[in-house]
Scaffold this motif. Structure first.
Motif, short mmCIF file in Angstrom:
data_model
loop_
_atom_site.label_atom_id
_atom_site.label_comp_id
_atom_site.label_asym_id
_atom_site.label_seq_id
_atom_site.Cartn_x
_atom_site.Cartn_y
_atom_site.Cartn_z
N LEU A 17 0.85 -1.19 0.00
CA LEU A 17 0.00 0.00 0.00
C LEU A 17 0.88 1.25 0.00
CD1 LEU A 17 -2.52 -1.20 2.72
CD2 LEU A 17 -2.97 -0.97 0.28
N PRO A 18 0.42 2.34 -0.63
CA PRO A 18 1.23 3.56 -0.58
C PRO A 18 1.26 4.11 0.85
CG PRO A 18 -0.90 4.00 -1.60
CD PRO A 18 -0.84 2.52 -1.37
N ARG A 19 2.47 4.37 1.33
CA ARG A 19 2.61 4.86 2.70
C ARG A 19 3.48 6.11 2.71
NH1 ARG A 19 4.34 -0.41 3.65
NH2 ARG A 19 2.56 -1.68 4.17
N THR A 20 3.29 6.91 3.74
CA THR A 20 4.24 8.00 3.95
C THR A 20 5.52 7.39 4.48
OG1 THR A 20 3.65 8.35 6.25
CG2 THR A 20 2.37 9.57 4.62
N ARG A 21 6.58 8.16 4.44
CA ARG A 21 7.86 7.66 4.93
C ARG A 21 7.82 7.44 6.44
NH1 ARG A 21 11.83 8.47 0.97
NH2 ARG A 21 11.15 9.82 -0.71
N SER A 22 6.84 8.06 7.10
CA SER A 22 6.70 7.78 8.52
C SER A 22 5.73 6.63 8.74
CB SER A 22 6.25 9.04 9.27
OG SER A 22 5.11 9.60 8.66
N GLY A 23 5.32 5.94 7.66
CA GLY A 23 4.61 4.68 7.81
C GLY A 23 3.09 4.76 7.81
N LYS A 24 2.52 5.87 7.35
CA LYS A 24 1.05 5.98 7.38
C LYS A 24 0.49 5.65 6.01
CE LYS A 24 1.78 9.86 10.37
NZ LYS A 24 0.92 10.34 11.44
N ILE A 25 -0.63 4.95 6.00
CA ILE A 25 -1.27 4.64 4.73
C ILE A 25 -1.80 5.94 4.12
CG2 ILE A 25 -3.19 3.43 3.63
CD1 ILE A 25 -2.91 1.30 5.86
N MET A 26 -1.43 6.19 2.84
CA MET A 26 -1.87 7.42 2.17
C MET A 26 -3.17 7.14 1.44
SD MET A 26 1.21 9.41 0.34
CE MET A 26 2.23 10.62 1.12
N ARG A 27 -4.27 7.27 2.15
CA ARG A 27 -5.56 7.00 1.52
C ARG A 27 -5.86 8.01 0.42
NH1 ARG A 27 -5.55 6.29 6.64
NH2 ARG A 27 -5.78 4.18 7.45
N ARG A 28 -5.34 9.23 0.58
CA ARG A 28 -5.61 10.24 -0.45
C ARG A 28 -5.00 9.79 -1.79
NH1 ARG A 28 -0.86 13.87 -1.42
NH2 ARG A 28 0.45 13.83 0.45
N LEU A 29 -3.90 9.05 -1.74
CA LEU A 29 -3.27 8.59 -2.97
C LEU A 29 -4.05 7.41 -3.56
CD1 LEU A 29 -0.96 9.29 -4.75
CD2 LEU A 29 0.51 7.76 -3.44
N LEU A 30 -4.52 6.52 -2.71
CA LEU A 30 -5.38 5.42 -3.19
C LEU A 30 -6.59 6.02 -3.91
CD1 LEU A 30 -5.43 3.04 -0.06
CD2 LEU A 30 -4.35 2.56 -2.26
N ARG A 31 -7.14 7.08 -3.29
CA ARG A 31 -8.32 7.74 -3.86
C ARG A 31 -7.99 8.40 -5.19
NH1 ARG A 31 -10.09 9.64 1.24
NH2 ARG A 31 -8.69 11.39 0.90
N ALA A 32 -6.88 9.14 -5.22
CA ALA A 32 -6.50 9.86 -6.43
C ALA A 32 -6.26 8.88 -7.57
CB ALA A 32 -5.26 10.70 -6.17
N ARG A 33 -5.58 7.78 -7.28
CA ARG A 33 -5.30 6.79 -8.32
C ARG A 33 -6.59 6.15 -8.81
NH1 ARG A 33 -0.18 3.83 -5.43
NH2 ARG A 33 1.36 5.46 -5.86
N GLU A 34 -7.45 5.85 -7.89
CA GLU A 34 -8.72 5.19 -8.22
C GLU A 34 -9.56 6.10 -9.12
OE1 GLU A 34 -9.63 2.17 -7.42
OE2 GLU A 34 -11.70 2.29 -8.16
N LEU A 35 -9.55 7.38 -8.82
CA LEU A 35 -10.44 8.30 -9.53
C LEU A 35 -9.74 9.03 -10.67
CD1 LEU A 35 -12.22 9.84 -6.39
CD2 LEU A 35 -12.89 7.84 -7.73
N GLY A 36 -8.46 8.70 -10.87
CA GLY A 36 -7.71 9.35 -11.93
C GLY A 36 -7.50 10.84 -11.69
N LEU A 37 -7.36 11.22 -10.43
CA LEU A 37 -7.18 12.63 -10.08
C LEU A 37 -5.69 12.93 -9.92
CD1 LEU A 37 -9.99 12.85 -7.38
CD2 LEU A 37 -10.04 13.78 -9.70
N PRO A 38 -5.31 14.21 -9.89
CA PRO A 38 -3.90 14.54 -9.64
C PRO A 38 -3.45 13.96 -8.30
CG PRO A 38 -5.19 16.52 -10.15
CD PRO A 38 -6.16 15.38 -10.07
N GLN A 39 -2.20 13.50 -8.26
CA GLN A 39 -1.74 12.78 -7.06
C GLN A 39 -1.33 13.70 -5.92
OE1 GLN A 39 0.43 9.29 -7.55
NE2 GLN A 39 -0.06 9.01 -9.68
N GLY A 40 -1.19 14.99 -6.22
CA GLY A 40 -0.85 15.94 -5.14
C GLY A 40 0.61 15.82 -4.71
#
Ligand code: ATP
Ligand code: MG
Length: 587
Positions: free
Chosen positions: A555-578
């Motif tokens: 799963l995409p995580r921050t370097r401090s180990g948190k799941i980046m749900r915003r990235l899962l969302r962006a990829r799923e919806l084809g939105l800019p990844q930020g």
């Protein structure tokens, strides 16, 4: 349904706890008293580094080990409180010799090495602002942070300088000095830099601590970037009062105890509890210079005779993934308390702690902005698996809803979800978002600081995390907690980690989609997908269970180990990844 409460393991109760009775601790606690017992009355000045090290040396305890650094080949380097004081003071003098003024900011871009501690403490001792940059950042995220923080001094290695800083140096007119901790002294120094060791060797180790005050800025931290562009957060010297109090009340650190905080100093936990707080308690810090590795970590826990361990859910879940037998290959007779921070800690992980290591993990909740632990499961109190615990003494925390007219109302019902709100006035509350006063102002409403996280609060005052305000899913009028769905998925034996998001649905508004990382030994088959889906439905009911499950290698995580749900969302919806500067694996 919540799993049963876990009562303290009898073997762990060998040390008297700082907090034994929660209610009376809350009643008796005041920040004034805490400030006074640490550093005297308000007019006496306050300096973080002084509280962390000088106090112990003044009391004749300078010979105690402050930190032990462990390298790849198991070489151990010990630094005493007195030695750390000496090197910090030398660095304070180096800053003086470079003409760096009060209030200027000094950054490190270093691995977990002794020099980082000397620079951090020396900078604080000198009344300047310290900022530890995460060492795996590439040039772009470094540039953004060095510019935003107006950093004047950078201490780094020759390797990092060549690979990451040289190319952006021209864009950093405010960066006056770069000091190099040399990995290879045969290589010439890069142009425009100075030799850290040489400056230190010429500096005196006598230094009079700068007369800093509670409200002077001491630290600059950047947030993890889980929900968006990372924010620059400043904390003042007064933060040490709260970091000290919580190191006692929550982490239960006693003088001479061995403490391991696995967070990197590039994040707030790695400074608040990887350096300052524990030293104010007279503890010995264990610092592993290497990255996560299950076998290595168990060896450190056992061989270093760790008493208290502070780690993070991702690491715990990865240890679970590696299997309980591995944990049991060694024994940990000195270990007496384990705590976790950074992400929601699933009940499953809390209970696994008992199974594998003989005691539960104690969840703690806080943020860069709060500067110290705000909500916690305390060592002497029962642990409710899946709950973040109760407000720390001295902290007024509530779950609130926004009422018309900009007012906030405290949510009384344990069923109702609301935002976590904290009453300002605790000493480690952030003093600004860098270059963003509007956002700072907007975080305070109707006399409360709003944390941006959603939770429920039960009748006993235990907080139950629901999700980030940005991550919560609304489906057919229900509010669905991604954390609850992820936790239910994790109770399936094949699931190692899960990230859950809402995807648009024409009828329900949003539907639940889960991204699942499997445990070793499981294949991502259609049959397994159906089984996990069925398991989730039984646990959660059809409305809350994911309608779709996708298998992910990781799963995409921050370097401090948190799941980046915003990235899962962006990829799923084809939105800019930020902003991806804190995405793990992103150079
Ligand atoms: P950004 O603010 O840049 O999006 P971030 O919020 O992840 O990043 P940090 O300040 O490092 O940056 O993390 C604080 C957040 O981490 C909290 O607001 C919360 O969402 C989450 N968190 C920390 N501890 C816990 C916990 N015990 N349970 C649930 N969530 C937690
Ligand atoms: Mg945040």
């Amino acid at each position: 349904m919540a799993p049963p409460a876990i009562h303290k393991a009898p073997s762990a109760g060998t040390v008297p706890h700082y907090l034994t009775d929660y209610d009376s601790a809350r009643r008796q606690f005041t920040w004034q008293q805490e400030r006074r017992s640490l550093a005297g009355d308000l007019d006496s000045g306050l300096n973080m580094a002084h509280e962390a090290i000088d106090r112990w040396v003044e009391r004749g305890q300078g010979g105690r080990i402050a930190a032990r650094f462990i390298d790849r080949n198991w070489g151990r380097a010990d630094v005493t409180y007195a030695e750390l004081q000496g090197s910090a003071r030398k660095f304070a003098n180096v800053l003086g010799s470079l003409g760096i003024g009060r209030g200027a900011a000094v950054a490190t871009l270093l691995g977990r090495v002794p020099e980082l501690f000397s620079v951090a403490l020396g900078t604080l001792e000198a009344g300047k602002v310290f900022c530890s940059l995460f060492s795996a950042f590439g040039p772009e995220p470094l540039k953004t942070r060095l510019q935003l923080g107006h950093l004047q001094v950078l201490v780094t290695t020759d390797g990092f300088y060549r690979r990451k800083v040289a190319a952006i140096r021209d864009t950093l007119p405010e960066l006056r000095h770069v000091l190099i901790v040399r990995e290879d002294s045969k290589e010439p120094l890069p142009p425009g830099t100075a030799d850290f060791a040489q400056l230190m060797s010429r500096a005196s180790d006598t230094y009079e601590t700068a007369p800093t005050r509670d409200t002077d800025v001491a630290l600059l931290h950047f947030t993890s970037g889980t929900t968006g562009k990372p924010k620059g957060v400043t904390l003042t010297h007064a933060a040490v009062v709260a970091q000290h109090a919580t190191s006692q009340l929550v982490l239960d650190l006693h003088p001479g105890e061995v403490f391991w905080c696995t967070a990197d100093p590039g994040w707030v936990t790695g400074i608040a509890y990887g350096l300052i707080g524990p030293l104010t308690c007279g503890a010995t810090l264990i610092v592993d210079r290497e990255e996560f590795d299950p076998r290595r970590w168990y060896r450190i826990l056992a061989e270093e005779a760790i008493n208290v361990w502070y780690t993070a859910p991702t690491a715990i879940r990865m240890l679970m993934k590696a299997g309980t037998p591995l944990a049991r290959e060694r024994s940990y007779p000195r270990l007496r308390h384990m705590a976790s921070v950074g992400e929601p800690l699933n009940a499953e992980a809390v209970i696994w702690g008992v199974e594998a290591l003989g005691m539960p993990f104690h969840d703690t909740w806080w943020q860069t902005e709060t500067g110290s632990i705000m909500i916690a499961n305390f060592p002497a109190c029962e642990v409710l698996p899946g709950s973040m615990g109760r407000a720390v003494p001295g902290i007024e925390a509530q779950v609130v809803r926004r009422a018309p007219g900009g007012k906030l109302e405290i949510v009384e019902s344990p069923e109702e979800v609301g935002e976590i709100a904290l009453r300002p006035g605790w000493p480690s509350m952030f003093s600004s978002y860098l270059e963003n006063p509007e956002r700072y102002q907007a975080s305070f409403i109707d006399g409360w600081y709003l944390a941006g996280d959603l939770a429920r609060r039960d009748r006993e005052g235990y907080f139950w995390f629901i999700g980030r305000a940005d991550d919560v899913i609304k489906s057919s009028g229900h509010l669905i907690s991604p954390f609850e769905v992820e936790s239910a998925l994790m109770t399936h034996p094949a699931v190692a980690q899960a990230g859950v998001i809402g995807v648009p649905d024409p009828i329900a508004g949003q539907a639940v989609k889960a991204f699942v990382e499997l445990r070793d030994g499981f294949e991502p088959t259609e049959e397994l997908r159906r089984k996990i889906m069925g398991h989730a439905r039984r646990q959660l009911g059809a409305v809350v269970a994911p309608r779709e499950i996708a298998f992910e290698q990781s799963l995409p995580r921050t370097r401090s180990g948190k799941i980046m749900r915003r990235l899962l969302r962006a990829r799923e919806l084809g939105l800019p990844q930020g902003d991806l500067s804190t995405l793990e694996g992103n150079a």
